[in-house]
Enzyme design. Structure first.
Site, PDB file in Angstrom:
ATOM      1  N   HIS A 173      21.544  81.408  36.920  1.00 45.63           N
ATOM      2  CA  HIS A 173      21.501  82.171  38.169  1.00 45.63           C
ATOM      3  C   HIS A 173      21.951  81.321  39.352  1.00 45.63           C
ATOM      4  O   HIS A 173      22.795  81.739  40.152  1.00 45.63           O
ATOM      5  CB  HIS A 173      20.074  82.679  38.403  1.00 45.63           C
ATOM      6  CG  HIS A 173      19.889  83.373  39.716  1.00 45.63           C
ATOM      7  ND1 HIS A 173      20.342  84.653  39.961  1.00 45.63           N
ATOM      8  CD2 HIS A 173      19.306  82.958  40.870  1.00 45.63           C
ATOM      9  CE1 HIS A 173      20.035  84.995  41.201  1.00 45.63           C
ATOM     10  NE2 HIS A 173      19.410  83.985  41.771  1.00 45.63           N
ATOM     11  N   LYS A 208      12.803  95.447  36.251  1.00 47.87           N
ATOM     12  CA  LYS A 208      13.731  95.146  37.336  1.00 47.87           C
ATOM     13  C   LYS A 208      15.025  94.574  36.782  1.00 47.87           C
ATOM     14  O   LYS A 208      16.125  94.903  37.236  1.00 47.87           O
ATOM     15  CB  LYS A 208      13.078  94.164  38.312  1.00 47.87           C
ATOM     16  CG  LYS A 208      13.857  93.975  39.625  1.00 47.87           C
ATOM     17  CD  LYS A 208      14.823  92.803  39.564  1.00 47.87           C
ATOM     18  CE  LYS A 208      15.526  92.577  40.898  1.00 47.87           C
ATOM     19  NZ  LYS A 208      16.510  91.483  40.833  1.00 47.87           N
ATOM     20  N   ASP A 223      23.364 108.752  42.889  1.00 45.55           N
ATOM     21  CA  ASP A 223      22.234 108.519  43.780  1.00 45.55           C
ATOM     22  C   ASP A 223      21.288 107.484  43.159  1.00 45.55           C
ATOM     23  O   ASP A 223      20.515 107.807  42.249  1.00 45.55           O
ATOM     24  CB  ASP A 223      21.502 109.846  44.015  1.00 45.55           C
ATOM     25  CG  ASP A 223      20.410 109.742  45.061  1.00 45.55           C
ATOM     26  OD1 ASP A 223      19.991 108.618  45.389  1.00 45.55           O
ATOM     27  OD2 ASP A 223      19.965 110.801  45.551  1.00 45.55           O
TER      28      ASP A 223
END
Length: 415
Positions: free
Chosen positions: A364, A255, A271
């Site tokens: 983050h 991910k 796409d």
């Protein structure tokens, strides 16, 4: 009665407000979102009611095969761009990323079911193989003029199915529409010879054409404020080993790679669903990248399918997609694929370095402060001030709201 898809965008919004699906305020917000020309937006989506805008960030100087690429990324997550930029910097300190892309090909399938004699039917199709190439050429002559088109036909029996596998060169396009057009033409011809319509004729989103990127790093360049580079390198290699034996870790490992790749794919008008499907089919719960220590150096390698193009479809229709391609210097599919693979590799490097050092949340959440400030209702200069105040606080919406209230109260007293 006029059907919903036949209405104008304004009429659709009016109907949604009338039926209670939207408030007047929501409809006004949708009307204000006009990043695309209205005619482009209305023709790129069915039942179009507005536009959804994402920030376009930039990864500076991603070094791939001796060239520095400026990679645009469409994402709402600031840490994704920051991590990719940091990874690109680290790669630049170590000679950059080397990448190679396999020849750009798309596979389409024409499948027949419930034939009475599969062996005989297979023989019929093989006997007509030369004609299949003629059918494919007639179906899409423009791609043949550019050197592309049908390159290989393979006929196989898969249990009760007879399958024609068409290997197609789409030139510099992603190739979905080209391949589907050729597949349907081949299906019509083959169906006539077999006296039975095909069950399906469509491209597959699985892909055996892989792009590979590698980087070799001096561990000293990986040092953080609190950890030596050699320690960080050892932990990155260990995290890589963990991903190879733990599917749950592999999913998050991958991910992180796709964070950057999908943002860049989206920015170039490609796409994202096709890329995600191809990568998912290829990975099978395995990590896309591997990091190993070899003779004191940290070596990273990534291989994955990247079904993208640089012309055609939304790439040409979306005004900013060609800008992103020109910005990155992506004139060919291979160059774009190589940069995307390199981007995924350095994105992964930055994430693993953070995990091996201070942890993922510190950087983050620091970058999330702006988003929290805006979610709390901050506007204009308030966003910067609340975000700055959040750096010494818990990164929570309730805290951001409290800080905003305090800021406004103080500003009111000072007026």
């Amino acid at each position: 009665m006029t059907k919903f898809y036949e209405l104008t965008t304004a009429e659709r919004l009016q109907q949604l407000v009338a039926e209670g699906s939207l408030s007047a305020e929501d409809a006004a917000l949708l009307k204000q979102a006009t990043a695309l020309p209205a005619d482009v937006a209305s023709h790129l989506s069915e039942n179009q009611i507005g536009q959804f805008t994402l920030p376009l960030g930039l990864v500076r100087n991603l070094p791939v095969n001796g060239t520095l690429h400026q990679v645009a990324m469409a994402t709402e997550e600031p840490s994704v761009v920051a991590a990719a930029s940091n990874g690109a910097r680290l790669a630049g300190l170590n000679g950059g990323v080397q990448a190679t892309a396999a020849p750009h090909r798309v596979v389409a399938e024409v499948v027949f079911a419930d034939l009475s004699d599969l062996t005989a039917a297979q023989g019929v199709l093989k006997a007509h193989e030369a004609e299949l190439f003629q059918v494919a050429q007639a179906a899409h002559p423009s791609i043949v003029k550019r050197g592309g088109g049908l390159k290989q036909v393979t006929t196989t029996v898969v249990e009760r199915f007879l399958k024609l596998r068409l290997l197609i060169d789409p030139s510099q396009a992603m190739g979905a529409n080209i391949s589907n057009t050729i597949a349907e033409a081949v299906a019509a011809a083959a169906g006539a010879w077999l006296d039975q319509p095909a069950l399906v004729a469509i491209l597959t989103n699985a892909s055996a054409q892989l792009t590979t990127a590698t980087v070799t790093l001096d561990p000293a360049t990986l040092a953080t404020k609190h950890e030596a580079g050699a320690v960080i390198a050892q932990r990155i290699a260990a995290l890589s080993d963990l991903a190879h034996v733990d599917p749950e870790r592999a999913a998050t490992h991958n991910k992180g790679i796709m964070n950057g790749i999908e943002a860049a794919v989206l920015a170039t008008g490609n796409d994202t669903r096709a890329v995600a499907a191809a990568v998912s089919a290829y990975s099978h719960e395995r990590p896309l990248s591997t990091w190993t220590l070899v003779e004191g150096q940290l070596k990273g390698k990534i291989s994955l399918p990247l079904p993208v193009g640089v012309v055609g479809g939304a790439i040409s229709a979306l005004p900013l997609a060609p800008v992103a391609l020109r910005l990155g210097g992506f004139q060919t599919v291979a160059t774009l694929q190589e940069a995307l693979a390199a981007l995924g590799l350095v994105q992964n490097l930055a994430a693993l370095r953070a995990l091996a050092g201070p942890g993922i949340q510190a950087g983050h959440m620091a970058l999330q402060a702006n988003a929290l400030a805006m979610a709390a209702g901050a506007q204009g200069e308030e966003i910067t001030l609340v975000a700055a105040a959040l750096q010494g606080e818990r990164k929570e919406l309730a805290v951001a709201k409290r800080l905003l209230t305090q800021l406004r109260t103080k500003a009111g007293k000072n007026q």
